[in-house]
Design an enzyme around this catalytic site. Sequence first.
Site, PDB file in Angstrom:
ATOM      1  N   HIS A 155     -75.684  94.961  15.037  1.00  0.00           N
ATOM      2  CA  HIS A 155     -76.505  94.258  16.021  1.00  0.00           C
ATOM      3  C   HIS A 155     -75.628  93.397  16.919  1.00  0.00           C
ATOM      4  O   HIS A 155     -74.435  93.218  16.659  1.00  0.00           O
ATOM      5  CB  HIS A 155     -77.552  93.373  15.334  1.00  0.00           C
ATOM      6  CG  HIS A 155     -78.726  94.126  14.806  1.00  0.00           C
ATOM      7  ND1 HIS A 155     -78.718  94.705  13.558  1.00  0.00           N
ATOM      8  CD2 HIS A 155     -79.944  94.414  15.348  1.00  0.00           C
ATOM      9  CE1 HIS A 155     -79.884  95.307  13.352  1.00  0.00           C
ATOM     10  NE2 HIS A 155     -80.640  95.148  14.424  1.00  0.00           N
ATOM     11  N   LYS A 159     -77.561  87.638  16.908  1.00  0.00           N
ATOM     12  CA  LYS A 159     -78.537  87.770  15.817  1.00  0.00           C
ATOM     13  C   LYS A 159     -78.215  86.771  14.714  1.00  0.00           C
ATOM     14  O   LYS A 159     -77.068  86.671  14.273  1.00  0.00           O
ATOM     15  CB  LYS A 159     -78.547  89.198  15.272  1.00  0.00           C
ATOM     16  CG  LYS A 159     -79.639  89.442  14.240  1.00  0.00           C
ATOM     17  CD  LYS A 159     -79.799  90.924  13.938  1.00  0.00           C
ATOM     18  CE  LYS A 159     -80.823  91.178  12.837  1.00  0.00           C
ATOM     19  NZ  LYS A 159     -82.178  90.697  13.199  1.00  0.00           N
TER      20      LYS A 159
END
Length: 269
Positions: A155, A159
């Site tokens: 990601h 995040k």
Amino acid sequence: MTKVIIAGASGRMGQRVAHMVEAHPELEYAAAFEAAGNPAIGKDIGRIVFGEENGVIVGEGLESVIADGDVIIDFTFHTATMEFARIAAKHGKAMVIGTTGLSVDELAELKDLSASFPCVQAPNMSVCVNVLFKLAKKTAAILGDDYDIEILEAHHNKKKDAPSGTALKLAEMAAEGVGRNLAEVGVYERNGIIGERDPKEIGIQTLRAADIVGEHTIYFAGAGERLEISHRAHSRDHFAKGAATAAAWLVGRENGIYDMFDVLGLQDL
């Protein structure tokens, strides 16, 4: 028309959810809110998201707009999500939760709260990812203990939680497929002299870099071969579209917690 309230309305996911709500024939963007101190408060969310006013003024906190909608869509942060869930339960409003990183205690509280309101809670609202969850369980059951199971997720560098809720759900589904308890066999870090891999363990590894929207691969590795099943997100729109679909489906349901398998009709697959 089902009236939607969007949490974190000026944020990245809030804005994408807004576009999907506007595009949905059964939904109306009725209210928006942000946390105290956010510069969007008091402004027309339409100008922020769509470039033109839509008459929806960003409120300060959920209580300020709770009377204006039927269902709340939330992709914020786990502690904020729980605050919103308590308010939704108090007012009997439906809620769609796409926030990840909820603790075991928070999930238990959410289950208790859902006696007072209907709620869809899912780590990933993408249609394809929910198909991937089912594939993980079925593949694990077919291949059995002769294949090592590993999961790699990637990601963006903003995040906050790791591993992703999607990776954890993938691991849970695979563990169910081979009759294991993820709490006993999950491995989240390998470093130093760790010895041979336990054949029962399920590894979950994390990458964080730049602007990766989201990638998940589950590996089933056997002697001389391996099977990889992957999902790659190219934008956040598929999460937002799933949330809009869930919102339209949820209103009018009995109180309780539902997931995307319920929304998409995948429970029996």
